[in-house]
Design a protein around this motif. Structure first.
Motif: not given
Length: 215
Positions: A25, A28-29
């Protein structure tokens, strides 16, 4: 969409890099932010260079993982990363340094993925292989026990995500197309492959030992 102010973008991006981990996560951010601000790629890349030279060796791997996410799209980032990827790999896996050895396995997986996708030129890929061939993972380079467990869990998460991506196929694809893709992109086993198999086995045995200690 109006472009973000370069100074503000660097501040935000720098803060995101400071909090970047190997968890999917967060990768991806940060990669999503970089892609949305591709017009500022040169400024943001300077920020990466600054952070990369100042941070400890083990988390430098997270920078490579984030850049791999950026490379999934063809943007101004692509040529920028290609011109600097050898230096980035060198910073992530410094030779004669146990901390660099700890990053070899995951870096080699990234390079193998770039080779399958023809992300970089053959020359660059061969140079990266030459740098990594014969390198063995010498433990976790002095990392704390909890950090080792965290990295193992993050590796499992990314591997699961990778498998999901591999199985996503086009709805109108012919059955033969998938076979042809693997037939054309999978290379013969070489010394680097055998080294990776040996290292993966060592990592698996280490995970088993850690699990046994925790139970």
């Amino acid at each position: 969409m109006e472009d973000m102010d370069p100074f503000e973008a660097r501040l935000l991006f720098g803060n995101m890099l400071d909090n970047l981990t190997g968890a999917q996560p967060t990768i991806d951010r940060v990669s999503s932010f970089a892609l949305k601000n591709s017009s500022l790629a040169d400024d943001l890349f300077e920020c990466i260079n600054e952070k990369l030279t100042k941070m400890p060796v083990p988390p430098r791997l997270n920078i490579l993982l984030m850049l791999d996410g950026i490379l999934k799209q063809n943007t101004p980032w692509t040529s920028l990363i290609e011109r600097n990827v050898m230096r980035l790999v060198a910073h992530t896996t410094p030779k004669d340094d146990p901390r660099g050895d700890a990053n070899v396995v995951q870096t080699r997986k990234l390079v193998d993925g770039w080779r399958r996708k023809h992300t970089f030129s053959q020359r660059i890929l061969d140079e990266m292989d030459e740098r990594l061939v014969g390198r063995k993972s010498m433990g976790e380079g002095g990392m704390r026990h909890q950090d080792i467990l965290k990295r193992i869990e993050e590796d499992r998460e990314r591997h699961k995500k990778h498998k999901e991506d591999v199985w996503i196929r086009k709805a109108n694809e012919e059955p033969q197309d998938e076979l042809d893709l693997y037939w054309d992109t999978v290379s013969e086993l070489n010394e680097a492959d055998w080294m990776e198999i040996e290292t993966e086995n060592a990592e698996y045995r280490k995970e088993c030992q850690i699990s046994a200690l925790e139970s």
